[in-house]
Design a protein around this motif. Structure first.
Motif, PDB file in Angstrom:
ATOM      1  N   SER A 142      38.549  32.866 -19.962  1.00 54.04           N
ATOM      2  CA  SER A 142      39.650  33.789 -19.642  1.00 54.04           C
ATOM      3  C   SER A 142      39.558  34.330 -18.230  1.00 54.04           C
ATOM      4  O   SER A 142      40.564  34.769 -17.670  1.00 54.04           O
ATOM      5  CB  SER A 142      39.660  34.946 -20.642  1.00 54.04           C
ATOM      6  N   THR A 143      38.367  34.319 -17.628  1.00 55.62           N
ATOM      7  CA  THR A 143      38.204  34.852 -16.271  1.00 55.62           C
ATOM      8  C   THR A 143      38.165  33.762 -15.206  1.00 55.62           C
ATOM      9  O   THR A 143      37.944  34.062 -14.029  1.00 55.62           O
ATOM     10  CB  THR A 143      36.911  35.683 -16.183  1.00 55.62           C
ATOM     11  N   GLY A 144      38.361  32.508 -15.606  1.00 62.25           N
ATOM     12  CA  GLY A 144      38.321  31.420 -14.640  1.00 62.25           C
ATOM     13  C   GLY A 144      36.928  31.021 -14.223  1.00 62.25           C
ATOM     14  O   GLY A 144      36.741  30.442 -13.148  1.00 62.25           O
ATOM     15  N   GLY A 145      35.945  31.311 -15.073  1.00 60.87           N
ATOM     16  CA  GLY A 145      34.562  30.962 -14.753  1.00 60.87           C
ATOM     17  C   GLY A 145      34.208  29.572 -15.208  1.00 60.87           C
ATOM     18  O   GLY A 145      35.057  28.676 -15.294  1.00 60.87           O
ATOM     19  N   GLY A 146      32.951  29.344 -15.537  1.00 58.50           N
ATOM     20  CA  GLY A 146      32.511  28.025 -15.966  1.00 58.50           C
ATOM     21  C   GLY A 146      31.079  28.058 -16.450  1.00 58.50           C
ATOM     22  O   GLY A 146      30.519  29.126 -16.725  1.00 58.50           O
ATOM     23  N   ARG A 147      30.497  26.867 -16.560  1.00 58.65           N
ATOM     24  CA  ARG A 147      29.102  26.746 -16.981  1.00 58.65           C
ATOM     25  C   ARG A 147      28.274  26.337 -15.777  1.00 58.65           C
ATOM     26  O   ARG A 147      28.639  25.432 -15.024  1.00 58.65           O
ATOM     27  CB  ARG A 147      28.959  25.703 -18.095  1.00 58.65           C
ATOM     28  N   LEU A 148      27.152  27.008 -15.591  1.00 57.53           N
ATOM     29  CA  LEU A 148      26.226  26.702 -14.499  1.00 57.53           C
ATOM     30  C   LEU A 148      25.074  25.903 -15.065  1.00 57.53           C
ATOM     31  O   LEU A 148      24.319  26.390 -15.920  1.00 57.53           O
ATOM     32  CB  LEU A 148      25.725  27.991 -13.837  1.00 57.53           C
ATOM     33  N   LEU A 149      24.938  24.685 -14.589  1.00 55.45           N
ATOM     34  CA  LEU A 149      23.924  23.780 -15.101  1.00 55.45           C
ATOM     35  C   LEU A 149      22.703  23.787 -14.196  1.00 55.45           C
ATOM     36  O   LEU A 149      22.812  23.586 -12.990  1.00 55.45           O
ATOM     37  CB  LEU A 149      24.486  22.352 -15.197  1.00 55.45           C
ATOM     38  N   ILE A 150      21.539  24.040 -14.785  1.00 58.01           N
ATOM     39  CA  ILE A 150      20.265  23.935 -14.076  1.00 58.01           C
ATOM     40  C   ILE A 150      19.633  22.622 -14.516  1.00 58.01           C
ATOM     41  O   ILE A 150      19.139  22.508 -15.646  1.00 58.01           O
ATOM     42  CB  ILE A 150      19.335  25.115 -14.401  1.00 58.01           C
ATOM     43  N   PRO A 151      19.652  21.606 -13.679  1.00 63.11           N
ATOM     44  CA  PRO A 151      19.127  20.297 -14.102  1.00 63.11           C
ATOM     45  C   PRO A 151      17.624  20.346 -14.332  1.00 63.11           C
ATOM     46  O   PRO A 151      16.879  20.912 -13.540  1.00 63.11           O
ATOM     47  CB  PRO A 151      19.488  19.376 -12.932  1.00 63.11           C
ATOM     48  N   ILE A 152      17.203  19.770 -15.420  1.00 64.34           N
ATOM     49  CA  ILE A 152      15.775  19.696 -15.739  1.00 64.34           C
ATOM     50  C   ILE A 152      15.423  18.253 -16.063  1.00 64.34           C
ATOM     51  O   ILE A 152      16.287  17.417 -16.325  1.00 64.34           O
ATOM     52  CB  ILE A 152      15.399  20.622 -16.915  1.00 64.34           C
ATOM     53  N   VAL A 153      14.159  17.950 -16.048  1.00 64.44           N
ATOM     54  CA  VAL A 153      13.676  16.594 -16.296  1.00 64.44           C
ATOM     55  C   VAL A 153      13.995  16.202 -17.732  1.00 64.44           C
ATOM     56  O   VAL A 153      13.804  17.006 -18.658  1.00 64.44           O
ATOM     57  CB  VAL A 153      12.164  16.518 -16.031  1.00 64.44           C
ATOM     58  N   PRO A 154      14.492  14.997 -17.958  1.00 63.46           N
ATOM     59  CA  PRO A 154      14.759  14.554 -19.339  1.00 63.46           C
ATOM     60  C   PRO A 154      13.509  14.653 -20.206  1.00 63.46           C
ATOM     61  O   PRO A 154      12.398  14.348 -19.772  1.00 63.46           O
ATOM     62  CB  PRO A 154      15.198  13.084 -19.158  1.00 63.46           C
TER      63      PRO A 154
END
Length: 422
Positions: free
Chosen positions: A374-386
């Motif tokens: 609703s606020t126009g945000g999103g998801r912040l992805l912190i990449p980690i080792v598989p």
């Protein structure tokens, strides 16, 4: 014979000296002369002025001396200030707990229980540093338990007026202490109100347009560490939704290391009330603990059941999502909001930002995703080792907050360079 003895007794008594009037006058003149008067007035009417020593000045001349000369003279100390300068002068009194005194145990029972703590509106602070930080921020003390009088004398005198001071044995404090090495002093305070608190001036000067929202954080150590990172990064505010551990629990306070009195904390919020505490134009971003592979797999169906890190606010037995068909429309009710996924180091601080950190066990709630959408945000992805499940919640919060701080600093530096060029 008796008459003879009587007369002899009278004869042996010393006669009182008879002082002539002129003798009394002479003594008066001698005493007066010893006072070094400016002028001497004799009975004959003669007036003789007193001779001054070469190095002395009359009072009038001394009064007319230059200010510099007056400053060189030693100043006469006036009466001392009426404000008490020591603990004893302030008139403070303390009680000494005797064997069988239940005051410490009764209070500890209240402040160590969250329901009682919320009902009574009191918290427990332990340790000289934490208590000093609380007093400096304006927290209101009610009772102090201490094992040595020196611990109380270290505190500001003006903050102790009206506070119950109780001296107890160190063994009693040790029995109730949560510290590995108890410091011999405990304070019972009224639950702080962030509106009435006075936060450090340096903290206010370095506040950033970044908020932190804690969602389903259950571990006291994690929450305390997150609060410490929020204070270090310069968060303007920390919001705790219902379902989080109490921010004023002793373990959270110990892990926070004074952060509770450096950044405003609003506790136990409903999700409906969260937008009321966000500045206008704030975009909400959710910390994504999923790996790239899991996220790509989940995006194919976009169902909440494919996200192990999402839950709703229903009772615990419904934490695992199930597809529930709407009886009227037949539509599935567990579809996730469509949120853009972006790397944590992409530019997401153009507008005031709020970051949602979920707990490691239950993850973020569906309400947080809806608010982000609703606020126009999103998801912040912190990449980690598989192969690595996820990051610790406190570590993820620290990474995102300090990344936001870095982005804001870079933006300010760029604006400064543009001004100089033009």
């Amino acid at each position: 014979m008796a008459a003879l003895v009587k007369r002899v007794g009278w004869a042996t008594r010393p006669m009182l000296p008879v002082v002539q009037a002129w003798d009394l006058d002479a003594r008066r003149w001698v005493r007066a002369l010893r006072r070094s008067p400016v002028k001497v007035l004799f009975p004959s009417g003669e007036v003789v002025g007193r001779k001054l020593d070469p190095g002395k000045q009359p009072r009038k001349a001394a009064a007319e001396a230059s200010p510099r000369e007056q400053q060189q003279k030693p100043q006469i100390q006036g009466p001392a200030s009426q404000t008490p300068s020591t603990w004893e002068e302030s008139g403070l009194r303390y009680d000494k707990a005797f064997p069988g005194d239940k005051r410490l145990s009764s209070v500890m029972t209240i402040v160590k229980s969250r329901p009682f703590r919320e009902k009574q509106g009191k918290i427990l602070l332990e340790g000289r540093r934490l208590i000093a930080d609380a007093l400096k921020a304006g927290a209101v003390p009610k009772v102090f338990f201490f094992s040595r009088l020196e611990y109380i004398k270290e505190l500001p005198i003006e903050k102790l007026k009206g506070v119950s001071l109780i001296k107890v044995k160190f063994e009693d404090i040790k029995d109730w202490s949560d510290l590995v090495t108890p410091q011999g002093i405990m304070g019972i305070f009224a639950k702080p109100d962030h509106v009435k608190m006075t936060y450090p001036e340096t903290q206010l000067r370095h506040t950033l347009p970044i908020l932190l929202i804690c969602d389903n954080l259950r571990d006291p150590g994690n929450l305390g560490t997150i609060l410490r990172s929020a204070a270090g990064a310069g968060c303007s505010k920390v919001l705790l939704t219902k379902g989080c551990v109490d921010a004023w629990e002793p373990k959270v306070l110990r892990a926070g290391m004074g952060a509770h009195f450096q950044v405003p904390i609003i506790n136990n919020l409903d999700w409906e009330a969260v937008p009321d505490h966000l500045p206008a134009g704030t975009r909400v971003y959710v910390a994504d603990n999923c790996g790239l592979y899991v996220q790509a797999q989940a995006q194919r169906s976009n169902k909440a059941s494919d996200y192990g890190w999402v839950r709703d606010q229903r009772p615990l037995k419904f934490h695992e999502y199930e597809e529930e068909e709407d009886l009227e429309s037949g539509a599935s009710q567990d579809w996730l909001p469509e949120l853009e996924v972006q790397s944590y180091d992409s530019d997401w601080t153009e507008a005031p930002a709020a970051v949602v950190i979920g707990g490691e066990t239950h993850g973020v709630s569906l309400e947080s995703l809806q608010l982000a959408e609703s606020t126009g945000g999103g998801r912040l992805l912190i990449p980690i080792v598989p192969g690595v499940d996820s990051l610790n919640s406190a570590m993820a919060a620290s990474i995102l907050l300090f990344e936001g701080k870095r982005q804001l600093r870079v933006r300010v530096e760029q604006l400064s360079r543009d001004r100089h060029q033009h």
